[in-house]
Design a protein around this motif. Structure first.
Motif, short mmCIF file in Angstrom:
data_model
loop_
_atom_site.label_atom_id
_atom_site.label_comp_id
_atom_site.label_asym_id
_atom_site.label_seq_id
_atom_site.Cartn_x
_atom_site.Cartn_y
_atom_site.Cartn_z
N TYR A 92 0.84 -1.21 0.00
CA TYR A 92 0.00 0.00 0.00
C TYR A 92 0.87 1.26 0.00
O TYR A 92 0.59 2.23 -0.71
CB TYR A 92 -0.91 -0.01 1.23
CG TYR A 92 -1.75 1.24 1.36
CD1 TYR A 92 -2.90 1.41 0.60
CD2 TYR A 92 -1.38 2.25 2.25
CE1 TYR A 92 -3.67 2.56 0.72
CE2 TYR A 92 -2.13 3.40 2.38
CZ TYR A 92 -3.28 3.55 1.61
OH TYR A 92 -4.04 4.69 1.73
N THR A 93 1.94 1.24 0.78
CA THR A 93 2.86 2.38 0.85
C THR A 93 3.53 2.61 -0.49
O THR A 93 3.70 3.76 -0.93
CB THR A 93 3.93 2.14 1.93
OG1 THR A 93 3.29 1.84 3.16
CG2 THR A 93 4.82 3.35 2.09
N VAL A 95 2.41 1.91 -3.42
CA VAL A 95 1.45 2.42 -4.41
C VAL A 95 0.98 3.82 -4.04
O VAL A 95 0.93 4.73 -4.87
CB VAL A 95 0.25 1.47 -4.52
CG1 VAL A 95 -0.83 2.07 -5.43
CG2 VAL A 95 0.69 0.12 -5.05
N LYS A 96 0.64 3.99 -2.76
CA LYS A 96 0.05 5.25 -2.30
C LYS A 96 1.12 6.28 -1.97
O LYS A 96 1.16 7.37 -2.53
CB LYS A 96 -0.82 4.99 -1.07
CG LYS A 96 -1.61 6.18 -0.58
CD LYS A 96 -2.74 6.53 -1.52
CE LYS A 96 -3.57 7.68 -0.96
NZ LYS A 96 -4.64 8.07 -1.88
N THR A 98 3.35 9.09 0.16
CA THR A 98 2.92 10.40 0.64
C THR A 98 3.92 11.43 0.16
O THR A 98 4.92 11.11 -0.47
CB THR A 98 2.82 10.42 2.19
OG1 THR A 98 2.24 11.65 2.59
CG2 THR A 98 4.17 10.25 2.85
N SER A 106 7.77 7.95 -1.19
CA SER A 106 6.97 6.73 -1.31
C SER A 106 7.32 5.68 -0.26
O SER A 106 6.69 4.65 -0.20
CB SER A 106 7.15 6.13 -2.72
OG SER A 106 8.52 5.93 -3.00
N ILE A 109 4.18 6.47 4.93
CA ILE A 109 2.72 6.36 4.87
C ILE A 109 2.13 7.16 6.02
O ILE A 109 2.74 7.25 7.10
CB ILE A 109 2.27 4.88 4.95
CG1 ILE A 109 0.79 4.75 4.64
CG2 ILE A 109 2.60 4.28 6.29
CD1 ILE A 109 0.32 3.31 4.54
#
Length: 439
Positions: A92-93, A95-96, A98, A106, A109
């Protein structure tokens, strides 16, 4: 205070050195945060950063205290169950991610509703090291084979590294090196270790080649950064990393033997990461070579205590946990110092327990809590052994006293029997013992 110290179980040396590093960190962080205080038209007041760092350190020590109360063998099951959860968070980190200070981050998170950012790779490292220690310490009826270890050990290791590598090469390299060291200490077959290292290098080269083929892909965006850092380190290039190194070298040269004094650093106003990645340069500038060597000595003494704790651990799992969680902290500190003096290219590794930051301090403290849990168990076993020896000693004394009493009673009875049937008698009409006569 004495009662509080008595409640702290485990190796007192580790407690002491960790406390010294934590206390020492306040002045460098307070001083080096000035550039952050001025950033974005700030007032330049660093008191808020000091209070924030103080809160992080206090929470970190609470984490150590809570974790060291947990029996360390519980983490065997926690690592096995927690590793898949960490993979989901890492994915998730990746892909998402911050954005921190306008830059892509990246590897970070943000926790919803709290606003706290943390680096999942630090959690993944702890889980992975404990997982590897668990595998190596398992009781087996047959020797380890490469086929079985490939699925049970190396597949989880490479899955974890696969999720960390695209965003953070230095952390990936550090974790992989520590895993190799751990399996070597755990007596994993040497021929298999060489094969794993070769496979890791091949996979890394393959990843870099794909990254150069698709430079615009977000998944491979850091490959160009790695290349530029290595090129600048090996040549005389000029970019942001080279600028940071030059300022760090100026700070270290300005410090000389005794430093400019606490809070009097000049280069802290020019180093972008003066309170985290390059805080060691500020320490040397303000406290001189004496201060820099003192910090280095504290880490080496902490390493020495880790070695002793590992040697004293009563189980193989305990020994490997201390090595797997303790040694990476020291190596990370050495990497941070080496970057500051340009022995290594810029890596982004912080100085454990000294650099500012919440999640890095807390995860370091979490690992220290597990190590202290191992040393606490050693103390409990030693205490039980001492109490057992005392009980046996008291019991032996009671037995000896009973034997002495029995012997005295037996001697008294024998004396009475000899007196009654022996060679001496007293006449019936005599009341004075002096009238005793021979028969």
């Amino acid at each position: 205070m004495k009662e509080l110290i008595n409640k702290l179980k485990g190796d007192k040396g580790i407690w002491s050195f960790v406390a010294l590093l934590g206390l020492f960190s306040f002045m460098p962080v307070f001083s080096a945060s000035s550039n952050l205080a001025y950033l974005g038209h700030g007032t330049g007041n660093t008191l808020g950063y000091l209070v924030k760092h103080f809160a992080h350190i206090c929470i970190g020590f609470l984490i150590i205290y809570w974790v060291h109360k947990i029996p360390y063998h519980y983490f065997r099951a926690i690592s096995k169950a927690g590793l898949p959860i960490v993979w989901v968070i890492l994915a998730y980190t990746l892909v998402k991610g911050t954005v921190i200070a306008g830059a892509n981050a990246s590897r970070w998170i943000q926790i919803p509703f709290i606003g706290l950012s943390f680096q999942p790779s630090t959690v993944a490292a702890i889980m992975l090291f404990v997982f590897v220690a668990r595998y190596l310490s398992k009781t087996r009826e047959t020797p380890i084979t490469f086929k079985s270890s490939l699925w049970e050990l190396w597949t989880p290791v490479f899955i974890t590294l696969m999720f960390i590598l695209p965003a953070n090469f230095s952390t990936t390299a550090l974790i992989f090196s520590m895993v190799i060291m751990l399996v070597f200490i755990g007596r994993y077959p040497l021929k298999y270790i060489f094969f794993i290292i070769s496979s890791g290098v091949v996979l890394l080269v393959f990843f870099v080649i794909i990254g150069k083929a698709f430079p615009n892909s977000k998944f491979f965006s850091r490959v160009g950064t790695w290349e530029s850092r290595i090129e600048n380190f090996t040549s005389k290039g000029s970019d942001e990393d080279d600028y940071q190194i030059e300022k760090a070298k100026i700070a270290i040269a300005s410090g000389q033997l005794y430093g400019l004094g606490p809070g009097k650093s000049v280069q802290k106003n020019f180093l972008p990461q003066s309170s985290s990645d390059f805080i060691y340069a500020i320490i040397v500038e303000e406290y001189g070579l004496v201060g820099g060597l003192t910090v280095l000595l504290l880490y080496l003494l902490l390493l020495f205590r880790f070695v002793i704790a590992s040697h004293k651990a009563n189980t193989l799992f305990g020994k490997l946990v201390v090595v797997g969680l303790g040694f990476p902290m020291i190596f990370q500190a050495m990497i941070n110092m080496a970057v500051a003096v340009e022995l290594l290219p810029v890596t982004g590794q912080t100085l454990p327990l000294i650099s500012s930051g919440g999640s890095s301090i807390w995860m370091t403290c979490f690992g220290l809590g597990i190590i202290l849990s191992v040393t606490k168990k050693e103390e409990e076993i030693a205490q039980e052994k001492l109490e057992k020896e005392k009980r046996e000693e008291i019991l032996q004394k009671l037995i000896d006293r009973e034997l002495e009493a029995d012997l005295e009673e037996a001697d008294l009875n024998n004396s009475n029997e000899d007196f009654d049937s022996g060679n001496y008698s007293i006449t019936d009409n005599s009341k004075n013992p002096m009238n005793a006569v021979l028969k």
